[in-house]
Design a protein around this motif. Structure first.
Motif, PDB file in Angstrom:
ATOM      1  N   LYS A   1      -0.420  -0.666  11.425  1.00  0.00           N
ATOM      2  CA  LYS A   1      -0.432  -0.091   9.953  1.00  0.00           C
ATOM      3  C   LYS A   1       0.029   1.304  10.054  1.00  0.00           C
ATOM      4  N   VAL A   2       0.879   1.582   9.003  1.00  0.00           N
ATOM      5  CA  VAL A   2       1.362   3.058   8.963  1.00  0.00           C
ATOM      6  C   VAL A   2       0.777   3.520   7.557  1.00  0.00           C
ATOM      7  N   ILE A   3       0.219   4.768   7.574  1.00  0.00           N
ATOM      8  CA  ILE A   3      -0.029   5.426   6.376  1.00  0.00           C
ATOM      9  C   ILE A   3       0.867   6.822   6.257  1.00  0.00           C
ATOM     10  N   VAL A   4       1.920   6.747   5.332  1.00  0.00           N
ATOM     11  CA  VAL A   4       2.840   7.764   5.323  1.00  0.00           C
ATOM     12  C   VAL A   4       2.804   8.480   3.872  1.00  0.00           C
ATOM     13  N   ILE A   5       2.556   9.590   4.101  1.00  0.00           N
ATOM     14  CA  ILE A   5       2.261  10.601   3.048  1.00  0.00           C
ATOM     15  C   ILE A   5       3.588  11.488   2.970  1.00  0.00           C
ATOM     16  N   SER A   6       3.993  11.507   1.510  1.00  0.00           N
ATOM     17  CA  SER A   6       5.223  12.444   1.607  1.00  0.00           C
ATOM     18  C   SER A   6       5.620  12.629   0.233  1.00  0.00           C
ATOM     19  N   ASP A   7       6.432  13.759  -0.112  1.00  0.00           N
ATOM     20  CA  ASP A   7       6.731  13.897  -1.522  1.00  0.00           C
ATOM     21  C   ASP A   7       8.355  13.352  -1.610  1.00  0.00           C
ATOM     22  N   LYS A   8       8.796  12.818  -0.442  1.00  0.00           N
ATOM     23  CA  LYS A   8      10.284  12.044  -0.657  1.00  0.00           C
ATOM     24  C   LYS A   8       9.890  10.721  -1.337  1.00  0.00           C
ATOM     25  N   PHE A   9       8.491  10.491  -1.457  1.00  0.00           N
ATOM     26  CA  PHE A   9       8.395   9.120  -2.275  1.00  0.00           C
ATOM     27  C   PHE A   9       8.317   9.505  -3.765  1.00  0.00           C
ATOM     28  N   LYS A  10       8.632  10.694  -4.276  1.00  0.00           N
ATOM     29  CA  LYS A  10       8.746  10.792  -5.755  1.00  0.00           C
ATOM     30  C   LYS A  10       9.731  10.265  -6.319  1.00  0.00           C
ATOM     31  N   ASP A  11      10.938  10.032  -5.625  1.00  0.00           N
ATOM     32  CA  ASP A  11      12.030   9.414  -5.845  1.00  0.00           C
ATOM     33  C   ASP A  11      12.186   7.829  -5.824  1.00  0.00           C
ATOM     34  N   ALA A  12      11.078   7.494  -4.887  1.00  0.00           N
ATOM     35  CA  ALA A  12      10.962   6.005  -4.845  1.00  0.00           C
ATOM     36  C   ALA A  12       9.774   5.554  -5.620  1.00  0.00           C
ATOM     37  N   LYS A  13       9.800   5.375  -6.888  1.00  0.00           N
ATOM     38  CA  LYS A  13       8.643   5.249  -7.884  1.00  0.00           C
ATOM     39  C   LYS A  13       8.081   4.076  -7.504  1.00  0.00           C
ATOM     40  N   THR A  14       8.315   2.855  -6.912  1.00  0.00           N
ATOM     41  CA  THR A  14       7.621   1.633  -6.924  1.00  0.00           C
ATOM     42  C   THR A  14       7.236   1.477  -5.104  1.00  0.00           C
ATOM     43  N   PRO A  15       6.257   0.627  -5.102  1.00  0.00           N
ATOM     44  CA  PRO A  15       5.793   0.441  -3.653  1.00  0.00           C
ATOM     45  C   PRO A  15       6.884  -0.201  -2.931  1.00  0.00           C
ATOM     46  N   ILE A  16       7.751  -1.108  -3.529  1.00  0.00           N
ATOM     47  CA  ILE A  16       8.669  -1.903  -2.943  1.00  0.00           C
ATOM     48  C   ILE A  16       9.642  -0.928  -2.374  1.00  0.00           C
ATOM     49  N   LYS A  17      10.236  -0.115  -3.089  1.00  0.00           N
ATOM     50  CA  LYS A  17      10.885   0.902  -2.762  1.00  0.00           C
ATOM     51  C   LYS A  17      10.842   1.890  -1.583  1.00  0.00           C
ATOM     52  N   ARG A  18       9.388   2.287  -1.631  1.00  0.00           N
ATOM     53  CA  ARG A  18       8.753   3.009  -0.419  1.00  0.00           C
ATOM     54  C   ARG A  18       8.754   2.359   0.546  1.00  0.00           C
ATOM     55  N   HIS A  19       8.471   1.057   0.629  1.00  0.00           N
ATOM     56  CA  HIS A  19       8.478   0.171   1.749  1.00  0.00           C
ATOM     57  C   HIS A  19       9.860   0.070   2.295  1.00  0.00           C
ATOM     58  N   ARG A  20      10.513  -0.001   1.527  1.00  0.00           N
ATOM     59  CA  ARG A  20      11.889  -0.234   1.974  1.00  0.00           C
ATOM     60  C   ARG A  20      12.399   0.918   2.744  1.00  0.00           C
TER      61      ARG A  20
END
Length: 91
Positions: free
Chosen positions: A19-38
């Motif tokens: 399990k990876v727990i990734v916290i990043s402001d880079k996810f502000k551009d990846a609005k959906t969970p699937i985009k973050r997972h990708r």
């Protein structure tokens, strides 16, 4: 990164289920969970490839704001459910 292999039917000391727990402001551009997972899967491309060392990967991906809100509410990220076998037959 959490090694959750011990929760599965694998040899002792295996490192195959994570399990990876990734916290990043880079996810502000990846609005959906699937985009973050990708984004994470792309980063770990070799590890999660069919012939790679990782068999299973659970992903928690949040912006710093979402993570802080979760912490402020007293929430955390718990372990994944115990393995029920590949066909779900285990209790």
């Amino acid at each position: 990164v959490r090694n959750e292999s011990h929760m599965h039917n694998v040899p002792q000391n295996s490192e195959t289920h994570f399990k990876v727990i990734v916290i990043s402001d880079k996810f502000k551009d990846a609005k959906t969970p699937i985009k973050r997972h990708r984004l994470i899967n792309e980063t770990l491309r070799e590890e999660v490839a069919a012939d790679g060392p990782v068999h299973a990967l659970s992903i928690v991906a949040m912006t710093t704001d979402k993570w802080q809100a979760k912490l402020d509410q007293g929430e955390s990220v718990g372990p994944s459910p115990s393995c029920r076998g590949g066909d779900g037959s285990l209790p």
